[in-house]
Design an enzyme around this catalytic site. Sequence first.
Site, short mmCIF file in Angstrom:
data_model
loop_
_atom_site.label_atom_id
_atom_site.label_comp_id
_atom_site.label_asym_id
_atom_site.label_seq_id
_atom_site.Cartn_x
_atom_site.Cartn_y
_atom_site.Cartn_z
N GLY A 120 0.80 -1.23 0.00
CA GLY A 120 0.00 0.00 0.00
C GLY A 120 0.83 1.26 0.00
O GLY A 120 1.88 1.35 -0.64
N ASP A 152 2.55 2.51 2.38
CA ASP A 152 3.83 2.26 3.06
C ASP A 152 4.90 1.83 2.03
O ASP A 152 6.01 2.40 1.98
CB ASP A 152 3.59 1.15 4.10
CG ASP A 152 4.70 1.00 5.12
OD1 ASP A 152 5.63 1.83 5.12
OD2 ASP A 152 4.62 0.05 5.93
#
Length: 177
Positions: A36, A38
């Site tokens: 995602g 991150d």
Amino acid sequence: MTQTRDPLVLTQGNIVRVAADAIVNAANTSLLGGGGVDGAIHRAAGPELLAECRPLNGCPTGEARITGGYKLPARHVIHTVGPVWQGGHKGERELLARCYRSVFELVERHGLRSVAFPSISTGAYRFPISEAAPIALREIRSALVRLPQLEQVTVVLFSEEDLSVYREALAAAGAPA
Ligand code: AR6
């Protein structure tokens, strides 16, 4: 009466391209990267970000940690760990609010003037976005009232659908006090 620009901005896009004093990362408790947003932030920032994260020894859910932004246009990354949605009876809403408050504590301490958030917990952690949006917007509004240094808070939504959900929540919450 003169119309002043709202310091709370909702936009659709990729947060790694945002040039703010800090962008917020929806991390996990290891702080060692993931998928995602991150993953996107670590890829764009380069390996120095992981090198700075490693000695932090993780971060509990609801708390936040600050690092440099390295190759990102943002000066800092504030990593926070949102709750995993488990049906809504495990304190998820309070933990999500705590993430935003923890981020703003660091914003205050470091004298940051602009910060950009993704929609924390609403991807892999499955927090329903229609419930997350009003919590995020309430905490952002409250920080904008409390922190005179704070000039702009942007929420960067990855899809047009997510942007619509946040726009509806903002309209439902009414104009800033
Ligand atoms: N810019 C803005 N928003 C993004 C981007 C981007 N580049 N990429 C994804 N999103 P998620 P979580 C949106 O899953 O739910 C990671 O593996 C996405 O569409 O990134 O808090 C961590 O390591 C969604 O709306 O974060 C954790 O293990 C929102 O960002 C776990 O996922 C959050 O989705 C955290 O899960």
